[in-house]
Design a protein around this motif. Sequence first.
Motif, PDB file in Angstrom:
ATOM      1  N   PHE A   1     -28.688 104.050  15.304  1.00 27.08           N
ATOM      2  CA  PHE A   1     -28.898 102.610  15.441  1.00 27.08           C
ATOM      3  C   PHE A   1     -29.950 102.229  14.413  1.00 27.08           C
ATOM      4  CE2 PHE A   1     -27.905 103.986  19.867  1.00 27.08           C
ATOM      5  CZ  PHE A   1     -26.641 103.415  19.927  1.00 27.08           C
ATOM      6  N   PRO A   2     -30.076 100.957  14.066  1.00 31.36           N
ATOM      7  CA  PRO A   2     -31.092 100.592  13.078  1.00 31.36           C
ATOM      8  C   PRO A   2     -32.470 101.141  13.457  1.00 31.36           C
ATOM      9  CG  PRO A   2     -29.660  98.731  13.508  1.00 31.36           C
ATOM     10  CD  PRO A   2     -29.303  99.805  14.518  1.00 31.36           C
ATOM     11  N   GLU A   3     -33.014 101.924  12.552  1.00 32.95           N
ATOM     12  CA  GLU A   3     -34.339 102.535  12.687  1.00 32.95           C
ATOM     13  C   GLU A   3     -34.452 103.517  13.867  1.00 32.95           C
ATOM     14  OE1 GLU A   3     -37.682  99.944  12.028  1.00 32.95           O
ATOM     15  OE2 GLU A   3     -36.367  98.476  11.055  1.00 32.95           O
ATOM     16  N   PHE A   4     -33.318 104.022  14.346  1.00 31.74           N
ATOM     17  CA  PHE A   4     -33.309 105.036  15.398  1.00 31.74           C
ATOM     18  C   PHE A   4     -32.431 106.190  14.937  1.00 31.74           C
ATOM     19  CE2 PHE A   4     -31.523 106.897  19.333  1.00 31.74           C
ATOM     20  CZ  PHE A   4     -32.689 107.331  19.914  1.00 31.74           C
ATOM     21  N   TRP A   5     -33.069 107.328  14.699  1.00 32.25           N
ATOM     22  CA  TRP A   5     -32.376 108.487  14.154  1.00 32.25           C
ATOM     23  C   TRP A   5     -32.111 109.513  15.244  1.00 32.25           C
ATOM     24  CZ3 TRP A   5     -30.891 109.295   9.005  1.00 32.25           C
ATOM     25  CH2 TRP A   5     -31.215 108.237   8.150  1.00 32.25           C
ATOM     26  N   GLY A   6     -30.987 110.174  15.104  1.00 34.86           N
ATOM     27  CA  GLY A   6     -30.616 111.274  15.990  1.00 34.86           C
ATOM     28  C   GLY A   6     -30.049 112.392  15.137  1.00 34.86           C
ATOM     29  N   PHE A   7     -29.423 113.346  15.770  1.00 37.01           N
ATOM     30  CA  PHE A   7     -28.873 114.485  15.045  1.00 37.01           C
ATOM     31  C   PHE A   7     -27.460 114.791  15.503  1.00 37.01           C
ATOM     32  CE2 PHE A   7     -33.460 115.208  15.248  1.00 37.01           C
ATOM     33  CZ  PHE A   7     -33.749 115.367  13.903  1.00 37.01           C
ATOM     34  N   VAL A   8     -26.665 115.283  14.587  1.00 35.87           N
ATOM     35  CA  VAL A   8     -25.418 115.973  14.890  1.00 35.87           C
ATOM     36  C   VAL A   8     -25.623 117.402  14.381  1.00 35.87           C
ATOM     37  CG1 VAL A   8     -24.027 113.882  14.722  1.00 35.87           C
ATOM     38  CG2 VAL A   8     -24.253 115.350  12.733  1.00 35.87           C
ATOM     39  N   TYR A   9     -24.834 118.302  14.883  1.00 35.23           N
ATOM     40  CA  TYR A   9     -24.994 119.709  14.513  1.00 35.23           C
ATOM     41  C   TYR A   9     -23.678 120.270  14.028  1.00 35.23           C
ATOM     42  CZ  TYR A   9     -29.369 119.286  17.010  1.00 35.23           C
ATOM     43  OH  TYR A   9     -30.607 118.884  17.412  1.00 35.23           O
ATOM     44  N   LEU A  10     -23.730 120.995  12.926  1.00 33.35           N
ATOM     45  CA  LEU A  10     -22.592 121.751  12.436  1.00 33.35           C
ATOM     46  C   LEU A  10     -22.878 123.211  12.734  1.00 33.35           C
ATOM     47  CD1 LEU A  10     -19.962 122.111  10.806  1.00 33.35           C
ATOM     48  CD2 LEU A  10     -21.414 122.320   8.760  1.00 33.35           C
ATOM     49  N   VAL A  11     -21.990 123.856  13.464  1.00 29.53           N
ATOM     50  CA  VAL A  11     -22.115 125.277  13.767  1.00 29.53           C
ATOM     51  C   VAL A  11     -21.055 126.013  12.967  1.00 29.53           C
ATOM     52  CG1 VAL A  11     -22.089 127.045  15.573  1.00 29.53           C
ATOM     53  CG2 VAL A  11     -22.953 124.734  16.086  1.00 29.53           C
TER      54      VAL A  11
ATOM     55  N   GLN B   1     -12.892 132.145  12.010  1.00 26.62           N
ATOM     56  CA  GLN B   1     -13.862 131.169  11.528  1.00 26.62           C
ATOM     57  C   GLN B   1     -13.860 129.942  12.428  1.00 26.62           C
ATOM     58  OE1 GLN B   1     -12.545 130.431   7.506  1.00 26.62           O
ATOM     59  NE2 GLN B   1     -13.766 132.127   6.737  1.00 26.62           N
ATOM     60  N   TYR B   2     -15.053 129.525  12.798  1.00 27.35           N
ATOM     61  CA  TYR B   2     -15.225 128.321  13.593  1.00 27.35           C
ATOM     62  C   TYR B   2     -16.146 127.383  12.838  1.00 27.35           C
ATOM     63  CZ  TYR B   2     -13.342 131.215  17.296  1.00 27.35           C
ATOM     64  OH  TYR B   2     -12.542 132.041  18.034  1.00 27.35           O
ATOM     65  N   ARG B   3     -15.739 126.139  12.756  1.00 29.34           N
ATOM     66  CA  ARG B   3     -16.542 125.076  12.166  1.00 29.34           C
ATOM     67  C   ARG B   3     -16.611 123.983  13.220  1.00 29.34           C
ATOM     68  NH1 ARG B   3     -16.833 128.987   9.715  1.00 29.34           N
ATOM     69  NH2 ARG B   3     -16.154 129.429   7.617  1.00 29.34           N
ATOM     70  N   VAL B   4     -17.698 123.962  13.954  1.00 30.33           N
ATOM     71  CA  VAL B   4     -17.807 123.096  15.121  1.00 30.33           C
ATOM     72  C   VAL B   4     -18.818 121.993  14.855  1.00 30.33           C
ATOM     73  CG1 VAL B   4     -18.310 123.016  17.597  1.00 30.33           C
ATOM     74  CG2 VAL B   4     -17.318 125.097  16.590  1.00 30.33           C
ATOM     75  N   LEU B   5     -18.402 120.755  15.058  1.00 28.60           N
ATOM     76  CA  LEU B   5     -19.312 119.623  14.982  1.00 28.60           C
ATOM     77  C   LEU B   5     -19.719 119.275  16.407  1.00 28.60           C
ATOM     78  CD1 LEU B   5     -20.640 117.485  13.130  1.00 28.60           C
ATOM     79  CD2 LEU B   5     -18.690 115.998  13.687  1.00 28.60           C
ATOM     80  N   ILE B   6     -21.017 119.296  16.664  1.00 35.34           N
ATOM     81  CA  ILE B   6     -21.518 118.934  17.986  1.00 35.34           C
ATOM     82  C   ILE B   6     -22.081 117.529  17.896  1.00 35.34           C
ATOM     83  CG2 ILE B   6     -23.156 119.488  19.811  1.00 35.34           C
ATOM     84  CD1 ILE B   6     -22.896 122.414  18.951  1.00 35.34           C
ATOM     85  N   ASP B   7     -21.412 116.629  18.588  1.00 35.57           N
ATOM     86  CA  ASP B   7     -21.682 115.192  18.595  1.00 35.57           C
ATOM     87  C   ASP B   7     -21.274 114.565  17.260  1.00 35.57           C
ATOM     88  OD1 ASP B   7     -22.466 115.074  21.254  1.00 35.57           O
ATOM     89  OD2 ASP B   7     -24.570 115.439  20.778  1.00 35.57           O
ATOM     90  N   THR B   8     -21.114 113.250  17.272  1.00 33.41           N
ATOM     91  CA  THR B   8     -20.600 112.550  16.085  1.00 33.41           C
ATOM     92  C   THR B   8     -21.475 111.393  15.645  1.00 33.41           C
ATOM     93  OG1 THR B   8     -19.258 111.045  17.435  1.00 33.41           O
ATOM     94  CG2 THR B   8     -18.206 113.108  16.703  1.00 33.41           C
ATOM     95  N   GLY B   9     -22.584 111.179  16.334  1.00 31.49           N
ATOM     96  CA  GLY B   9     -23.377 109.992  16.030  1.00 31.49           C
ATOM     97  C   GLY B   9     -22.730 108.772  16.657  1.00 31.49           C
ATOM     98  N   SER B  10     -23.271 107.616  16.350  1.00 33.40           N
ATOM     99  CA  SER B  10     -22.839 106.369  16.997  1.00 33.40           C
ATOM    100  C   SER B  10     -21.657 105.692  16.326  1.00 33.40           C
ATOM    101  CB  SER B  10     -24.003 105.384  17.023  1.00 33.40           C
ATOM    102  OG  SER B  10     -24.322 104.995  15.686  1.00 33.40           O
ATOM    103  N   GLY B  11     -21.473 105.944  15.041  1.00 33.28           N
ATOM    104  CA  GLY B  11     -20.456 105.219  14.297  1.00 33.28           C
ATOM    105  C   GLY B  11     -20.933 103.865  13.800  1.00 33.28           C
ATOM    106  N   PHE B  12     -22.132 103.447  14.156  1.00 30.88           N
ATOM    107  CA  PHE B  12     -22.670 102.156  13.738  1.00 30.88           C
ATOM    108  C   PHE B  12     -23.338 102.244  12.370  1.00 30.88           C
ATOM    109  CE2 PHE B  12     -22.821 101.607  18.417  1.00 30.88           C
ATOM    110  CZ  PHE B  12     -22.014 100.484  18.508  1.00 30.88           C
ATOM    111  N   GLY B  13     -23.346 101.120  11.656  1.00 27.87           N
ATOM    112  CA  GLY B  13     -24.073 101.026  10.390  1.00 27.87           C
ATOM    113  C   GLY B  13     -23.696 102.138   9.430  1.00 27.87           C
ATOM    114  N   ASP B  14     -24.691 102.857   8.951  1.00 25.06           N
ATOM    115  CA  ASP B  14     -24.474 103.930   7.977  1.00 25.06           C
ATOM    116  C   ASP B  14     -24.338 105.307   8.620  1.00 25.06           C
ATOM    117  OD1 ASP B  14     -24.606 102.175   5.805  1.00 25.06           O
ATOM    118  OD2 ASP B  14     -26.795 102.346   5.685  1.00 25.06           O
ATOM    119  N   CYS B  15     -24.191 105.372   9.914  1.00 23.33           N
ATOM    120  CA  CYS B  15     -24.168 106.654  10.618  1.00 23.33           C
ATOM    121  C   CYS B  15     -23.070 107.584  10.084  1.00 23.33           C
ATOM    122  CB  CYS B  15     -23.987 106.428  12.115  1.00 23.33           C
ATOM    123  SG  CYS B  15     -24.182 107.920  13.104  1.00 23.33           S
ATOM    124  N   ASN B  16     -21.857 107.066   9.922  1.00 25.73           N
ATOM    125  CA  ASN B  16     -20.761 107.907   9.420  1.00 25.73           C
ATOM    126  C   ASN B  16     -21.055 108.407   8.007  1.00 25.73           C
ATOM    127  OD1 ASN B  16     -19.275 107.533  11.794  1.00 25.73           O
ATOM    128  ND2 ASN B  16     -18.301 105.693  10.984  1.00 25.73           N
TER     129      ASN B  16
END
Length: 122
Positions: free
Chosen positions: A31-41, A54-69
């Motif tokens: 969200f604007p000025e609120f940072w979080g994390f996603v994890y690539l395993v 081989q496993y390529r796992v994304l844990i969480d995707t973020g919000s999709g808002f603004g520049d998150c993607n």
Amino acid sequence: MESHIVSSTQTINIFQTSAGAEIFQIPVEVFPEFWGFVYLVWVDEAVDGQGKSQYRVLIDTGSGFGDCNQHLENGLQAVSEHTGRSIHLSDLTHVFITHGHIDHFGGLSYVRSRTPARIGVH
């Protein structure tokens, strides 16, 4: 073991498990000025003499808002450049959503349209 990748816009922390899996902590502005994390395993494991699993796992995707993607895409690019191993959303084997808060699953529609990965939700 912990190290990090510093790109022009992000610092990505890297952790390695005792079994050799690598975990990349990618910051995203959920969200604007609120940072979080996603994890690539990233897991490569030997499978009874028949090559590697081989496993390529994304844990969480973020919000999709603004520049998150875009932050997610930039983070994957930084991991690719640092490791010399290409990783894109299309390379994921799994996406795991930890829980039902929008800052953890809101970017799923963006990610889902770019990967054939299996989706799991807690």
